[in-house]
Every structure is written in structure tokens, then in C-alpha cells.
Design an enzyme around this catalytic site. Structure first.
Site, PDB file in Angstrom:
ATOM      1  N   MET A  30      54.190  33.455  53.191  1.00  0.00           N
ATOM      2  CA  MET A  30      55.161  34.494  53.526  1.00  0.00           C
ATOM      3  C   MET A  30      54.909  35.015  54.943  1.00  0.00           C
ATOM      4  O   MET A  30      55.408  36.080  55.330  1.00  0.00           O
ATOM      5  CB  MET A  30      55.099  35.640  52.518  1.00  0.00           C
ATOM      6  N   LEU A  33      50.337  35.450  59.346  1.00  0.00           N
ATOM      7  CA  LEU A  33      49.239  34.550  59.004  1.00  0.00           C
ATOM      8  C   LEU A  33      47.870  35.130  59.360  1.00  0.00           C
ATOM      9  O   LEU A  33      47.724  35.853  60.340  1.00  0.00           O
ATOM     10  CB  LEU A  33      49.436  33.213  59.716  1.00  0.00           C
ATOM     11  N   GLY A  36      42.948  33.081  56.015  1.00  0.00           N
ATOM     12  CA  GLY A  36      43.159  32.455  54.705  1.00  0.00           C
ATOM     13  C   GLY A  36      44.239  31.387  54.806  1.00  0.00           C
ATOM     14  O   GLY A  36      44.050  30.243  54.348  1.00  0.00           O
ATOM     15  N   HIS A  37      45.346  31.731  55.435  1.00  0.00           N
ATOM     16  CA  HIS A  37      46.414  30.740  55.633  1.00  0.00           C
ATOM     17  C   HIS A  37      45.899  29.575  56.484  1.00  0.00           C
ATOM     18  O   HIS A  37      46.219  28.414  56.218  1.00  0.00           O
ATOM     19  CB  HIS A  37      47.605  31.378  56.350  1.00  0.00           C
ATOM     20  N   GLY A 147      46.134  29.158  47.795  1.00  0.00           N
ATOM     21  CA  GLY A 147      44.850  29.854  47.887  1.00  0.00           C
ATOM     22  C   GLY A 147      44.371  30.372  46.538  1.00  0.00           C
ATOM     23  O   GLY A 147      45.169  30.886  45.748  1.00  0.00           O
ATOM     24  N   LYS A 149      42.840  32.957  46.046  1.00  0.00           N
ATOM     25  CA  LYS A 149      43.018  34.413  45.946  1.00  0.00           C
ATOM     26  C   LYS A 149      44.132  34.754  44.967  1.00  0.00           C
ATOM     27  O   LYS A 149      44.054  35.722  44.234  1.00  0.00           O
ATOM     28  CB  LYS A 149      43.322  35.015  47.321  1.00  0.00           C
ATOM     29  N   ASP A 150      45.181  33.933  44.981  1.00  0.00           N
ATOM     30  CA  ASP A 150      46.291  34.130  44.042  1.00  0.00           C
ATOM     31  C   ASP A 150      46.083  33.168  42.870  1.00  0.00           C
ATOM     32  O   ASP A 150      46.812  32.178  42.702  1.00  0.00           O
ATOM     33  CB  ASP A 150      47.612  33.890  44.756  1.00  0.00           C
ATOM     34  N   VAL A 176      39.350  32.981  51.482  1.00  0.00           N
ATOM     35  CA  VAL A 176      38.690  33.332  52.742  1.00  0.00           C
ATOM     36  C   VAL A 176      38.568  34.852  52.789  1.00  0.00           C
ATOM     37  O   VAL A 176      39.518  35.576  52.461  1.00  0.00           O
ATOM     38  CB  VAL A 176      39.500  32.819  53.952  1.00  0.00           C
ATOM     39  N   SER A 186      47.698  39.507  53.918  1.00  0.00           N
ATOM     40  CA  SER A 186      48.640  40.092  54.883  1.00  0.00           C
ATOM     41  C   SER A 186      48.802  41.576  54.609  1.00  0.00           C
ATOM     42  O   SER A 186      49.078  42.363  55.517  1.00  0.00           O
ATOM     43  CB  SER A 186      50.005  39.406  54.786  1.00  0.00           C
TER      44      SER A 186
HETATM   45  P1  AMP Z   1      51.050  34.663  51.144  1.00  0.00           P
HETATM   46  O1  AMP Z   1      51.550  34.476  52.541  1.00  0.00           O
HETATM   47  O2  AMP Z   1      50.210  35.890  50.955  1.00  0.00           O
HETATM   48  O3  AMP Z   1      52.124  34.475  50.103  1.00  0.00           O
HETATM   49  O4  AMP Z   1      50.037  33.475  50.899  1.00  0.00           O
HETATM   50  C1  AMP Z   1      50.384  32.137  51.166  1.00  0.00           C
HETATM   51  C2  AMP Z   1      49.298  31.242  50.644  1.00  0.00           C
HETATM   52  O5  AMP Z   1      48.067  31.583  51.282  1.00  0.00           O
HETATM   53  C3  AMP Z   1      49.068  31.403  49.137  1.00  0.00           C
HETATM   54  O6  AMP Z   1      48.788  30.126  48.567  1.00  0.00           O
HETATM   55  C4  AMP Z   1      47.871  32.305  49.076  1.00  0.00           C
HETATM   56  O7  AMP Z   1      47.109  32.137  47.903  1.00  0.00           O
HETATM   57  C5  AMP Z   1      47.092  31.832  50.291  1.00  0.00           C
HETATM   58  N1  AMP Z   1      46.153  32.873  50.708  1.00  0.00           N
HETATM   59  C6  AMP Z   1      46.425  34.187  50.928  1.00  0.00           C
HETATM   60  N2  AMP Z   1      45.296  34.852  51.235  1.00  0.00           N
HETATM   61  C7  AMP Z   1      44.286  33.949  51.189  1.00  0.00           C
HETATM   62  C8  AMP Z   1      42.887  34.010  51.410  1.00  0.00           C
HETATM   63  N3  AMP Z   1      42.279  35.149  51.712  1.00  0.00           N
HETATM   64  N4  AMP Z   1      42.167  32.880  51.271  1.00  0.00           N
HETATM   65  C9  AMP Z   1      42.764  31.706  50.950  1.00  0.00           C
HETATM   66  N5  AMP Z   1      44.090  31.578  50.739  1.00  0.00           N
HETATM   67  C10 AMP Z   1      44.841  32.680  50.856  1.00  0.00           C
END
Ligand code: AMP
Length: 282
Positions: A30, A33, A36-37, A147, A149-150, A176, A186
């Protein structure tokens, strides 16, 4: 690196990659970045020839009282980070492109979406499953990266892929963290200084329980209690649960199978989630 905003152009560009027999990796995000991304992007670069990063704040996974309108966005910065990370294609469509006016078809996950975050965010995983399927159909990746995390999201995506026979390999990348342990997100940018300090209790609690597990604690309630003790300063704890990594149902007691220790809590008005995996040796 190319930034693409339309379905038509995406299909054209990806057709060339497929004709050239390239292995395509997809990193759905989303945006806004962080490292983690970037870890997901790095994993994709290592395991595919063409990395596609989607940047789309998906409205169908937000509840009516959630932060869709204020979710942080910075496409210019995201594009720079993607370019530096060796991404081939950024797919950043607008909402109308993916949800045109008469859109009405959704992917409905089952039991896996009824626990943990699913209890507090009704419809969230339906929105996630729908957008992930749409992105899989648009990009047709050989491999996609999510990730840890989710954690519940990873479990649901894997189940959707299996149940609907989608031809994609799903890879989970470890969480991460900031140097002090806070899981990168984010949404961390919403935290004020004092909230940021208190937010640390979540990872501190999980790590404390993980350390007890390492020295032999197998009692499910005891492990959950260790986390809860650290969460005194947290405003609103939604859940602390130890669940089986496959079923997401409460872990067996005493612990004998891999389990995820998961927590969700509000710090101020910011909702944070985190988890660690506990693997008993057999
Ligand atoms: P988001 O933009 O938050 O929807 O996350 C996009 C992708 O990045 C998802 O697969 C999340 O699980 C992954 N993600 C978000 N935060 C982290 C993190 N701290 N470590 C690893 N992956 C992450």
C-alpha cells in the site's frame, strides 16, 4: 524502472516479459515504503527476473471508521526507493482503475478470517483476498512475497491460492524491525514521540514470551500472560493470542506444534499488530 498506472499498459509490458521467458515476482504493497517492504523486494529480486511492486491503498480492506483517508502516501519517494532497489515495474493504479463503477465481485475467505484481526476488522480480509486475487490475475506472477508481520494475511493468501488453484508460489518474508524491536509499519508514522516509546511494549512483550519459550515454557496461558504484563501502558489491547500456524485456532496445550504469538493494540489512535513464531522441537 517504469511506473504504470493502467491495466492495459501493465498487460502489454508484462506480455513482453513473459515472451522473453522471464520469471515474474510480485510485491503487493500500500506504499509509503519502509525497510520491511524493501526486504520483500530484495527477496523478489533474488528469486525472479522481473520484480513488480504494486502500490495501491486498497479501499475495500478498510472499515468505515478506519484510516483510508489519512493513510500515508508518497508515490515520488516510493518510486525512488523502488528504483534504487532494482524494481522493474511499479504498478500504481488509481481506485477507479481497479474498482470501476459497477464492481461487485469479491473473494470471501473462510474460517481463517474469523479469528484475530478478523474479529475486529469485519470485511478486512475479504478486501485483502479480493485485491490480492486481482493483482495475481493482472500480473500473473510466478512468485509473490508477503511479510510475516501480517501473519493472518499470509495464512489467508496461502489458503486462497490453494483453494482457487492459483498458479503462484507464495513466500513469507520475516518481519523487519527498528533497531529497538518495533515492527516496521507505514502506520508507525502516526505515532508521537511518547506513543512511539509506549508502542515498544508490544515487541518487548512478544520477545519476553519468546525468551521464556526458549528456556522451556510450554504453557499457553503463561506465555500469553507474559505478553499482557508488558502491555500495561498500552491504551487498548485488542488481542494477545497463541494460535496454531496452520489453522489459526487456539494453540494446543501444552504447546506441541508451531504456533504464532500474535498481538494487536491501539497506541493512541494508531492500531499496531505484531507476532512471533514459536516452534517446539519434536
Ligand atoms: P502494507 O504496505 O503495509 O500493506 O504491506 C505490504 C507488504 O509488506 C505486506 O506483505 C506486509 O506484510 C509487508 N510488510 C509490512 N511491514 C513489514 C515488516 N516490518 N517486515 C516485513 N514485511 C512487512
Amino acid at each position: 524502472m517504469q511506473t504504470i498506472t493502467t491495466v492495459l499498459e501493465l498487460r502489454q509490458v508484462l506480455a513482453e516479459a513473459v515472451n522473453a521467458d522471464k520469471r515474474i515476482g510480485l510485491v503487493p504493497t500500500m506504499g509509503y515504503l519502509h525497510e520491511g517492504h524493501l526486504a520483500l523486494i530484495e527477496a523478489s529480486r533474488a528469486q525472479s527476473d522481473v520484480t513488480v511492486v504494486s502500490i495501491f491503498v486498497n479501499p475495500t480492506q478498510f472499515g468505515p471508521s478506519e484510516d483510508l483517508a489519512t493513510y500515508p502516501r508518497d508515490l515520488v519517494r516510493d518510486e525512488r526507493l523502488c528504483r534504487e532497489a532494482g524494481v522493474a515495474i511499479v504498478f500504481a493504479p488509481n481506485v477507479q482503475e481497479l474498482y470501476p463503477t459497477h464492481f461487485e465481485t469479491f473473494v470471501e475467505p473462510g474460517e481463517l478470517a474469523n479469528s484475530l484481526c478478523g474479529v475486529f476488522r469485519p470485511g478486512h480480509f475479504r478486501g485483502v483476498a479480493t485485491i490480492v486475487c486481482k493483482l495475481f490475475n493482472l500480473v500473473r506472477p510466478d512468485v509473490a512475497f508477503f511479510g510475516q508481520k501480517d501473519f493472518q494475511q499470509c495464512a489467508i493468501v496461502r489458503r486462497v491460492v490453494a483453494d482457487l488453484n492459483l498458479p503462484v508460489e507464495v513466500i513469507t518474508v520475516p518481519t523487519v524491525r527498528e533497531p529497538d524491536g518495533l515492527a516496521m509499519s507505514s502506520r508507525n508514522r502516526y505515532l508521537g514521540e511518547e506513543e512511539r516509546r509506549r508502542a515498544l511494549a508490544i515487541s518487548r512483550g512478544l520477545f519476553a514470551a519468546g525468551a521464556e519459550f526458549q528456556i522451556g515454557e510450554r504453557n499457553v496461558e503463561a506465555l500469553v500472560a507474559i505478553v499482557r504484563r508488558q502491555l500495561d501502558e498500552i491504551d487498548r489491547v485488542q488481542y494477545v493470542e497463541l494460535v496454531d500456524t496452520d489453522t489459526l485456532k487456539p494453540a494446543t496445550r501444552p504447546l506441541s506444534r508451531p504456533a504464532a504469538l500474535c498481538a494487536a493494540a491501539y497506541v493512541g489512535s494508531t492500531r499496531l499488530i505484531d507476532n512471533i513464531i514459536l516452534k517446539p522441537k519434536v
